[in-house]
Design a protein around this motif. Structure first.
Motif, PDB file in Angstrom:
ATOM      1  N   PRO A 262       0.819  -1.223   0.000  1.00  0.00           N
ATOM      2  CA  PRO A 262       0.000   0.000   0.000  1.00  0.00           C
ATOM      3  C   PRO A 262       0.853   1.273   0.000  1.00  0.00           C
ATOM      4  O   PRO A 262       0.587   2.207  -0.745  1.00  0.00           O
ATOM      5  CB  PRO A 262      -0.820  -0.125   1.288  1.00  0.00           C
ATOM      6  N   GLU A 263       1.914   1.291   0.820  1.00  0.00           N
ATOM      7  CA  GLU A 263       2.765   2.482   0.879  1.00  0.00           C
ATOM      8  C   GLU A 263       3.487   2.704  -0.461  1.00  0.00           C
ATOM      9  O   GLU A 263       3.562   3.829  -0.965  1.00  0.00           O
ATOM     10  CB  GLU A 263       3.788   2.318   2.025  1.00  0.00           C
ATOM     11  N   ARG A 266       1.008   3.901  -2.994  1.00  0.00           N
ATOM     12  CA  ARG A 266       0.629   5.295  -2.732  1.00  0.00           C
ATOM     13  C   ARG A 266       1.707   6.234  -3.275  1.00  0.00           C
ATOM     14  O   ARG A 266       1.418   7.265  -3.858  1.00  0.00           O
ATOM     15  CB  ARG A 266       0.434   5.493  -1.225  1.00  0.00           C
ATOM     16  N   ARG A 267       2.959   5.821  -3.079  1.00  0.00           N
ATOM     17  CA  ARG A 267       4.069   6.643  -3.567  1.00  0.00           C
ATOM     18  C   ARG A 267       4.037   6.735  -5.105  1.00  0.00           C
ATOM     19  O   ARG A 267       4.205   7.799  -5.683  1.00  0.00           O
ATOM     20  CB  ARG A 267       5.383   6.000  -3.109  1.00  0.00           C
ATOM     21  N   THR A 270       1.238   8.985  -6.247  1.00  0.00           N
ATOM     22  CA  THR A 270       1.505  10.415  -6.047  1.00  0.00           C
ATOM     23  C   THR A 270       2.305  10.974  -7.222  1.00  0.00           C
ATOM     24  O   THR A 270       1.971  12.028  -7.778  1.00  0.00           O
ATOM     25  CB  THR A 270       2.293  10.631  -4.735  1.00  0.00           C
TER      26      THR A 270
ATOM     27  N   HIS B  17      -7.141  10.887   3.583  1.00  0.00           N
ATOM     28  CA  HIS B  17      -5.991  10.037   3.327  1.00  0.00           C
ATOM     29  C   HIS B  17      -6.401   8.575   3.223  1.00  0.00           C
ATOM     30  O   HIS B  17      -5.910   7.833   2.351  1.00  0.00           O
ATOM     31  CB  HIS B  17      -4.957  10.227   4.450  1.00  0.00           C
ATOM     32  N   ALA B  18      -7.328   8.154   4.095  1.00  0.00           N
ATOM     33  CA  ALA B  18      -7.781   6.755   4.064  1.00  0.00           C
ATOM     34  C   ALA B  18      -8.490   6.455   2.747  1.00  0.00           C
ATOM     35  O   ALA B  18      -8.242   5.422   2.104  1.00  0.00           O
ATOM     36  CB  ALA B  18      -8.714   6.502   5.249  1.00  0.00           C
ATOM     37  N   GLU B  20      -8.268   8.138  -0.179  1.00  0.00           N
ATOM     38  CA  GLU B  20      -7.325   8.223  -1.314  1.00  0.00           C
ATOM     39  C   GLU B  20      -6.436   6.986  -1.392  1.00  0.00           C
ATOM     40  O   GLU B  20      -6.197   6.442  -2.476  1.00  0.00           O
ATOM     41  CB  GLU B  20      -6.426   9.452  -1.158  1.00  0.00           C
ATOM     42  N   SER B  21      -5.960   6.537  -0.219  1.00  0.00           N
ATOM     43  CA  SER B  21      -5.070   5.371  -0.205  1.00  0.00           C
ATOM     44  C   SER B  21      -5.784   4.143  -0.744  1.00  0.00           C
ATOM     45  O   SER B  21      -5.229   3.396  -1.559  1.00  0.00           O
ATOM     46  CB  SER B  21      -4.578   5.084   1.217  1.00  0.00           C
ATOM     47  N   VAL B  25      -4.477   2.174  -4.162  1.00  0.00           N
ATOM     48  CA  VAL B  25      -4.001   0.787  -4.052  1.00  0.00           C
ATOM     49  C   VAL B  25      -4.864  -0.119  -4.937  1.00  0.00           C
ATOM     50  O   VAL B  25      -4.349  -0.928  -5.721  1.00  0.00           O
ATOM     51  CB  VAL B  25      -4.014   0.307  -2.580  1.00  0.00           C
ATOM     52  N   ILE B  69      -3.199  13.401  -3.303  1.00  0.00           N
ATOM     53  CA  ILE B  69      -2.169  13.044  -2.309  1.00  0.00           C
ATOM     54  C   ILE B  69      -0.969  13.996  -2.454  1.00  0.00           C
ATOM     55  O   ILE B  69      -0.362  14.401  -1.459  1.00  0.00           O
ATOM     56  CB  ILE B  69      -1.723  11.572  -2.465  1.00  0.00           C
TER      57      ILE B  69
END
Lengths: 421, 180
Positions: A262-263, A266-267, A270, B17-18, B20-21, B25, B69
């Motif tokens: 997920p991180e 997300r990166r 962006t 944020h939740a 968008e994440s 994903v 984001i």
């Protein structure tokens, strides 16, 4: 709302440091309102990104690069490159050049190469008795070369904004990138010979060992080669490489775990979002310019006042070099390509050749004050003043300028690879 | 800034944020799976036009969520030649003014997106392969514009860590990694 008022408002946004997509979006929408177009046209044009297949390559390449740099793949490929090269005269400098190009190409971001390679390579170069000034200059400059190498996002965006075949651009970039890398390498080798810098011994065992450890990661470069060989479109290659990077990092190297995804995604999103959102507003702006006949008038003005393609290219180079001092390459592509490319084509210049000249100009722009992003990154990474870093890149700027002249006035250097296509 | 306003800003930030994440994903996973499958099956002469269409729409949604984001992390491309030399209170004042103007611009985008979606709904246009009502895809635009409006207002209220540290927004992201 007049165009003057739109220009004043968007200039205010620009000066205050507002995101470029909002500056272009505000200017574009206010101009459309002023000329009586419904704003729904702008929204429709923004969504035309869903019709440009090549754009899909951007999120995939960004995701692949994020996975490979955060996982093991990038490091293992670099180890293999080092083992192959660093025994040559000037070997450590040559390996640093190759690693910077590889990292910049992989991430699509020139400063990433300075962060990833520079922190390790600079102390190693200085320990081997290369002058610190040379070492910083080399690492700061070499990262900028990656923007011509697949899967460079800069090349993809130029191709989309200028409607130029992206595979042709990548093929045409081959010789210029080799020329510039050869110039940097020759300079490094000459310096190492003059300073009598000791060479590392060649170790076949080390080569085989790094090959064994990196073979899965190295196979990903085969997918990139598939673009040159015409096996895959840029989009297909990007999806394959993203899926492949995910598979080897999760299943083989196992440094990246499911919980990290997920991180990492997300990166990637962006970076993707910040690039594609500018493209989407730039498309609506280009649509407005086109229906107003602006590119046609600009190219008419240029062809009326500039007598030859040689003079035109000289002026374009001066303009882009100046622009590179105050604007990053993505902003410059969005703003100037729709105006300059039609003029170049009207002067009889091949759009692929023009694209290569354009990008080489901005390789230089990464290194020129006041906003050369590589200078800032190096200043932070190597903890040296901006002035020191700017001084250290001067010899490499000279080499890049020489390469720019060659690439500009010998179009065949870029275009011979397209023969027979 | 008053404490309750700060708490509201923090809660709004966490909620956005939740969402968008989750979107990015799911979107990136879906796109990768679809185009990988399309490419692999293409070698067997099996074509999936719906997969391509869905991937393109997912890309548009990921783009808008990712752009949102990037507002949070200060990652957007911007011209910094004028703001970089500023320091301290002057820098913060310019940042607040820019955030308010950006919020206004995004609110304009929200109105534009809303009108566009309404007109698309009236026309009843559908996508070629999936036969989706296109307004459902285009609805991502006003939703993202609304998110960004809130984000810029949050930025105007709360000084980001990067700003407080005197760093230039856009040079570093939340992970400290540089970008061009």
């Amino acid at each position: 709302m007049s165009i003057t008022a739109a220009a004043v408002i968007s200039s205010l946004l620009l000066i205050l440091g507002a995101p470029l997509f909002l500056v272009i979006g505000a200017f574009s929408s206010l101009c459309m309102l002023g000329e009586g177009y419904p704003l729904a046209m702008m929204a429709q044009q923004m969504f035309s990104i869903t019709e440009k297949e090549a754009l899909l390559a951007i999120p995939f390449f960004v995701t692949a690069a994020t996975l490979m740099t955060k996982g093991e793949s990038a490091g293992r490929i670099m180890d293999f490159i080092n083992s192959l090269i660093d025994w040559l005269p000037g070997g450590l400098a040559l390996a640093s050049i190759a690693s910077c190009i590889f990292f910049a190409a992989l991430s699509g971001l020139s400063p990433t190469a300075i962060i990833a390679v520079g922190a390790l390579a600079c102390p190693a170069l200085v320990r081997s008795r290369y002058p610190e000034r040379f070492s910083i200059g080399l690492l700061t400059s070499a990262g900028s070369l990656g923007i011509l190498v697949p899967p460079s996002i800069v090349v993809i965006i130029f191709g989309i904004m200028g409607e130029v075949n992206i595979q042709h651009l990548f093929l045409a970039a081959l010789t210029p990138i080799l020329i510039i890398a050869a110039m940097f390498s020759a300079f490094s080798v000459a310096l190492s010979i003059r300073l009598r810098i000791a060479r590392n011994p060649f170790s076949p065992k080390r080569v085989l060992d790094s090959l064994r450890k990196g073979v899965l990661a190295l196979l990903s470069t085969g997918i990139i080669a598939g673009i040159y060989l015409g096996w895959f479109s840029v989009t297909q290659a990007s999806a394959l490489i993203a899926a492949y990077a995910l598979a080897i990092e999760l299943l083989a190297y196992r440094k990246v775990r499911l919980r990290h995804l997920p991180e990492l995604f997300r990166r990637s999103a962006t970076v993707t979002g910040m690039i594609l959102v500018i493209i989407s507003v730039a498309m609506s702006f280009n649509w407005f310019l086109t229906v107003q006949g602006v590119p046609f008038r600009v190219s008419g003005f240029i062809t009326d006042h500039v007598s030859s393609p040689i003079a035109f290219l000289a002026l374009v180079n001066l303009f882009l070099l100046a622009l590179g001092c105050i604007m990053d390459i993505l902003s410059a592509i969005f703003i100037t390509v729709p105006l300059l490319l039609p003029a170049a084509v009207a002067m009889g210049i091949d759009p692929v050749h023009f694209g290569i000249v354009f990008i080489v100009n901005f390789e230089i722009g990464y290194l020129t004050p006041p906003i050369g992003i590589n200078l800032f990154t190096s200043s932070a990474v190597f903890r040296r003043s901006l002035l020191d870093v700017a001084g250290s890149v001067l010899p490499f700027l000279g080499l890049l300028l020489a390469a720019l002249v060659l690439v500009t006035y010998f179009p065949s250097l870029s275009l011979w690879t397209l023969n027979g296509i | 800034m008053p404490q309750p306003l700060k708490r509201i800003a923090a809660a709004a930030d966490a909620a956005l944020h939740a969402v968008e994440s989750a979107i990015v994903v799911a979107g990136i996973s879906l796109m990768t799976a679809l185009i990988f499958a399309e490419t692999a099956l293409g070698f067997l002469k099996v074509y999936l036009p719906w997969a391509h269409e869905l991937a393109m729409y997912a890309m548009a949604v990921v783009t808008l969520a990712g752009a949102d984001i990037a507002v949070r992390t200060g990652g957007h491309v911007r011209i910094e030649i004028f703001t970089r030399p500023l320091r301290g209170k002057a820098k913060r004042a310019v940042s607040i003014l820019a955030s308010i103007l950006c919020a206004a611009a995004c609110a304009g985008g929200l109105k534009m997106g809303f009108d566009f979606v309404r007109s698309m709904r009236t026309f009843g246009e559908r996508s070629p392969a999936l036969n989706l009502p296109l307004w459902t895809v285009y609805a991502a635009l006003p939703v993202a514009a609304a998110f960004m409006t809130v984000r810029f207002l949050i930025n105007a209220c709360v000084e980001s860590k990067a700003e407080a540290a005197g760093e230039t927004p856009g040079l570093t992201d939340e992970t400290g990694e540089s970008r061009s």
